[in-house]
Design a protein around this motif. Sequence first.
Motif, PDB file in Angstrom:
ATOM      1  N   LEU A  22      51.800   7.910  74.678  1.00  0.00           N
ATOM      2  CA  LEU A  22      52.464   9.202  74.876  1.00  0.00           C
ATOM      3  C   LEU A  22      53.939   8.986  75.226  1.00  0.00           C
ATOM      4  CD1 LEU A  22      52.191  12.347  75.277  1.00  0.00           C
ATOM      5  CD2 LEU A  22      51.801  11.843  77.700  1.00  0.00           C
ATOM      6  N   GLY A  23      54.200   8.095  76.191  1.00  0.00           N
ATOM      7  CA  GLY A  23      55.572   7.823  76.596  1.00  0.00           C
ATOM      8  C   GLY A  23      56.389   7.170  75.503  1.00  0.00           C
ATOM      9  N   SER A  24      55.781   6.216  74.790  1.00  0.00           N
ATOM     10  CA  SER A  24      56.526   5.515  73.742  1.00  0.00           C
ATOM     11  C   SER A  24      56.836   6.446  72.573  1.00  0.00           C
ATOM     12  CB  SER A  24      55.740   4.290  73.263  1.00  0.00           C
ATOM     13  OG  SER A  24      54.477   4.659  72.733  1.00  0.00           O
ATOM     14  N   ALA A  25      55.901   7.353  72.250  1.00  0.00           N
ATOM     15  CA  ALA A  25      56.151   8.314  71.173  1.00  0.00           C
ATOM     16  C   ALA A  25      57.297   9.249  71.539  1.00  0.00           C
ATOM     17  CB  ALA A  25      54.880   9.112  70.875  1.00  0.00           C
ATOM     18  N   ALA A  26      57.303   9.721  72.797  1.00  0.00           N
ATOM     19  CA  ALA A  26      58.389  10.596  73.237  1.00  0.00           C
ATOM     20  C   ALA A  26      59.732   9.869  73.179  1.00  0.00           C
ATOM     21  CB  ALA A  26      58.116  11.091  74.655  1.00  0.00           C
ATOM     22  N   SER A  27      59.741   8.595  73.574  1.00  0.00           N
ATOM     23  CA  SER A  27      60.978   7.809  73.523  1.00  0.00           C
ATOM     24  C   SER A  27      61.477   7.667  72.092  1.00  0.00           C
ATOM     25  CB  SER A  27      60.747   6.418  74.121  1.00  0.00           C
ATOM     26  OG  SER A  27      60.343   6.500  75.464  1.00  0.00           O
ATOM     27  N   ALA A  28      60.561   7.351  71.176  1.00  0.00           N
ATOM     28  CA  ALA A  28      60.946   7.178  69.777  1.00  0.00           C
ATOM     29  C   ALA A  28      61.451   8.489  69.180  1.00  0.00           C
ATOM     30  CB  ALA A  28      59.764   6.650  68.974  1.00  0.00           C
ATOM     31  N   LEU A  29      60.831   9.612  69.562  1.00  0.00           N
ATOM     32  CA  LEU A  29      61.217  10.914  69.006  1.00  0.00           C
ATOM     33  C   LEU A  29      62.573  11.392  69.521  1.00  0.00           C
ATOM     34  CD1 LEU A  29      57.768  12.744  69.068  1.00  0.00           C
ATOM     35  CD2 LEU A  29      59.028  11.956  67.053  1.00  0.00           C
TER      36      LEU A  29
ATOM     37  N   VAL B  48      67.089  13.878  68.595  1.00  0.00           N
ATOM     38  CA  VAL B  48      67.961  14.673  69.470  1.00  0.00           C
ATOM     39  C   VAL B  48      69.402  14.429  69.025  1.00  0.00           C
ATOM     40  CG1 VAL B  48      68.703  15.126  71.827  1.00  0.00           C
ATOM     41  CG2 VAL B  48      66.326  14.515  71.368  1.00  0.00           C
ATOM     42  N   SER B  49      69.842  15.229  68.085  1.00  0.00           N
ATOM     43  CA  SER B  49      71.197  15.084  67.555  1.00  0.00           C
ATOM     44  C   SER B  49      71.874  16.447  67.545  1.00  0.00           C
ATOM     45  CB  SER B  49      71.147  14.505  66.140  1.00  0.00           C
ATOM     46  OG  SER B  49      70.423  15.378  65.280  1.00  0.00           O
ATOM     47  N   GLY B  50      73.151  16.444  67.223  1.00  0.00           N
ATOM     48  CA  GLY B  50      73.882  17.700  67.193  1.00  0.00           C
ATOM     49  C   GLY B  50      73.909  18.343  68.564  1.00  0.00           C
ATOM     50  N   ASP B  51      73.327  19.547  68.645  1.00  0.00           N
ATOM     51  CA  ASP B  51      73.318  20.257  69.925  1.00  0.00           C
ATOM     52  C   ASP B  51      71.900  20.498  70.442  1.00  0.00           C
ATOM     53  OD1 ASP B  51      72.461  22.077  68.082  1.00  0.00           O
ATOM     54  OD2 ASP B  51      74.037  23.563  68.434  1.00  0.00           O
ATOM     55  N   ARG B  52      70.944  19.665  69.986  1.00  0.00           N
ATOM     56  CA  ARG B  52      69.540  19.898  70.344  1.00  0.00           C
ATOM     57  C   ARG B  52      69.173  19.220  71.670  1.00  0.00           C
ATOM     58  NH1 ARG B  52      68.399  19.138  64.518  1.00  0.00           N
ATOM     59  NH2 ARG B  52      67.711  17.023  64.928  1.00  0.00           N
ATOM     60  N   TRP B  53      69.895  19.511  72.721  1.00  0.00           N
ATOM     61  CA  TRP B  53      69.636  18.862  73.996  1.00  0.00           C
ATOM     62  C   TRP B  53      68.343  19.367  74.652  1.00  0.00           C
ATOM     63  CZ3 TRP B  53      69.501  21.868  78.417  1.00  0.00           C
ATOM     64  CH2 TRP B  53      70.082  23.138  78.332  1.00  0.00           C
ATOM     65  N   GLU B  54      67.921  20.616  74.323  1.00  0.00           N
ATOM     66  CA  GLU B  54      66.667  21.116  74.894  1.00  0.00           C
ATOM     67  C   GLU B  54      65.480  20.271  74.437  1.00  0.00           C
ATOM     68  OE1 GLU B  54      68.818  23.057  73.251  1.00  0.00           O
ATOM     69  OE2 GLU B  54      69.158  24.964  74.309  1.00  0.00           O
ATOM     70  N   LEU B  55      65.516  19.807  73.170  1.00  0.00           N
ATOM     71  CA  LEU B  55      64.471  18.905  72.677  1.00  0.00           C
ATOM     72  C   LEU B  55      64.476  17.613  73.476  1.00  0.00           C
ATOM     73  CD1 LEU B  55      62.305  18.046  70.620  1.00  0.00           C
ATOM     74  CD2 LEU B  55      64.164  17.284  69.108  1.00  0.00           C
ATOM     75  N   GLY B  56      65.669  17.115  73.796  1.00  0.00           N
ATOM     76  CA  GLY B  56      65.772  15.904  74.607  1.00  0.00           C
ATOM     77  C   GLY B  56      65.181  16.091  75.989  1.00  0.00           C
ATOM     78  N   VAL B  57      65.380  17.258  76.591  1.00  0.00           N
ATOM     79  CA  VAL B  57      64.808  17.544  77.907  1.00  0.00           C
ATOM     80  C   VAL B  57      63.291  17.463  77.850  1.00  0.00           C
ATOM     81  CG1 VAL B  57      64.438  19.372  79.620  1.00  0.00           C
ATOM     82  CG2 VAL B  57      66.742  18.928  78.749  1.00  0.00           C
ATOM     83  N   ALA B  58      62.689  18.126  76.850  1.00  0.00           N
ATOM     84  CA  ALA B  58      61.226  18.132  76.724  1.00  0.00           C
ATOM     85  C   ALA B  58      60.689  16.719  76.491  1.00  0.00           C
ATOM     86  CB  ALA B  58      60.810  19.059  75.590  1.00  0.00           C
ATOM     87  N   LEU B  59      61.331  15.969  75.597  1.00  0.00           N
ATOM     88  CA  LEU B  59      60.848  14.624  75.277  1.00  0.00           C
ATOM     89  C   LEU B  59      61.015  13.677  76.464  1.00  0.00           C
ATOM     90  CD1 LEU B  59      62.165  14.223  71.620  1.00  0.00           C
ATOM     91  CD2 LEU B  59      59.781  14.479  72.353  1.00  0.00           C
ATOM     92  N   TYR B  60      62.126  13.818  77.189  1.00  0.00           N
ATOM     93  CA  TYR B  60      62.316  12.955  78.348  1.00  0.00           C
ATOM     94  C   TYR B  60      61.254  13.239  79.404  1.00  0.00           C
ATOM     95  CZ  TYR B  60      63.998  10.800  82.531  1.00  0.00           C
ATOM     96  OH  TYR B  60      64.049  10.049  83.666  1.00  0.00           O
ATOM     97  N   MET B  61      60.924  14.518  79.628  1.00  0.00           N
ATOM     98  CA  MET B  61      59.875  14.873  80.591  1.00  0.00           C
ATOM     99  C   MET B  61      58.553  14.210  80.201  1.00  0.00           C
ATOM    100  SD  MET B  61      60.908  16.949  83.029  1.00  0.00           S
ATOM    101  CE  MET B  61      62.087  18.233  83.449  1.00  0.00           C
ATOM    102  N   ILE B  62      58.208  14.328  78.931  1.00  0.00           N
ATOM    103  CA  ILE B  62      56.948  13.755  78.440  1.00  0.00           C
ATOM    104  C   ILE B  62      56.982  12.230  78.574  1.00  0.00           C
ATOM    105  CG2 ILE B  62      55.489  13.420  76.395  1.00  0.00           C
ATOM    106  CD1 ILE B  62      56.450  16.214  75.467  1.00  0.00           C
ATOM    107  N   GLY B  63      58.107  11.627  78.213  1.00  0.00           N
ATOM    108  CA  GLY B  63      58.234  10.173  78.322  1.00  0.00           C
ATOM    109  C   GLY B  63      58.089   9.695  79.750  1.00  0.00           C
TER     110      GLY B  63
END
Length: 474
Positions: free
Chosen positions: A133-140, A144-159
């Motif tokens: 679960l953590g490694s998949a979130a890290s890879a995903l 997180v490019s452009g202005d998609r920082w909200e996706l980064g927040v969700a993935l970092y939480m999961i990671g």
Amino acid sequence: MSTVGSGPSPTADKRQRRREQWGWYFYDWANSTFYTSVITVFGALYMSSVAALDAKSHPERNGPTPCVDEHGVENNLVNCDISLLGLTFPAGSLWGYLLAASTVIQVLILPITGAIADRSQNKKRMLGFFAFLGSAASALLFFVSGDRWELGVALYMIGNIGYGASIVTYYSFLPDIATPDERDDVSSRGWAFGYLGGGVALAAQLVFYLSHESFGISESLAVRICFLTSGLWWALFTLVPLRRLTERQPPHGHEHGASVLKAGFVELRDTLRAAKAFPLTLAFLGAYLVFTDGISTVVSVSAQYGSEELKFDNEVLIATILVIQFVAYVGGMLHGLVARRWGAKKTILASLAVWMVVVASAYFIEAGQQFQFYAVAAGIGLVLGGTNALSRSLYSQMIPAGKEAQYYSLYEIGERGTSWLGPLLFAGVGQATGSFRYAIIALLVFFVVGFVLVALIPVRRAIAEVGNPEPSVL
């Protein structure tokens, strides 16, 4: 003496134990890239820059501090405002709030994770689930490019959830794979191996990142590729412990499906009630929380101290991180060797004394003297892994049999729950005095208090209270 259940018993076959121990070491090697690369080096700066780009691209979302003033002149992007869940704050503060929020979530999740692991004894399956679960979130995070920082927040939480929960389960395997006399050495080797793995991965990523122009790719894409490779590294090397580790303790319960969760809460409640019967175990946990807060603060503020107080550029700070990583491997192995002769408690005390010397030395580093900075960094690396490794193994001797994952969940969330004290002291003293030199020397209090508390704990009596066999050297 309190009555405790029967716990895991390592195999009597020494060759099989060694095989399992090497498998266990590889999970430290696997997950260290998340903490070193994703969090420490690449995460903070990248997430803030992506959030700032979003604030610039969507001025209608800006709060009191816009990215562009009324004359169209660009302000400091990191200080311009972004919004999330109705809250407005500077983009530069995103990482700090993200760390705080993920810590709170782990405090809620890890205890029940440990209780379920102990009750069901599906530790290997749970280790694999949370690691992947953590490694998949890290890879995903690659996406997180452009202005998609909200996706980064969700993935970092999961990671971070995957990382924390897998660490609790991983720690709980120590009594399964090592006899009481082997645990100090095994724990030290595992911690050392983890620093080596994190250092190797980070060194390769930094070479790639610093050479991104020669590969014809942007800086942003280079960072995202580093996120991707961190996730793949974590997942790939997790396969080694999953193949080699063996669970030897029967489950406490036979629940299935959703009933496992309910039974986990019951198990956790019973453990928290019973923990009061082992005050010396809790006392050691308290002592650990004091000095580990000092350790984590020194590591986390070292870059800021080097940059703002000593005026070093990024190349020196990056080199310092690598120095700490690779020296920590040597230090971890050395702690294991010393503990064989002195015992874990005396070695921890000696290590804390070295920490005091290192922190005091940091106060006297002259601005611009990078070799003085490297020398202090080497001192940090020498005691960084070993102090924590021996604390982990000594704590394992004081845990009631069959409750390993739950007590290690308390170990982890306690560490996270108090980790704000050191940064608060550092920031407060720095603000009050106008100098980070006084702030860094103030951190000595954590090591002095930790030293005194550890020295006062009768370790042999603590081990006897929980009914565990006493190792030959303490």
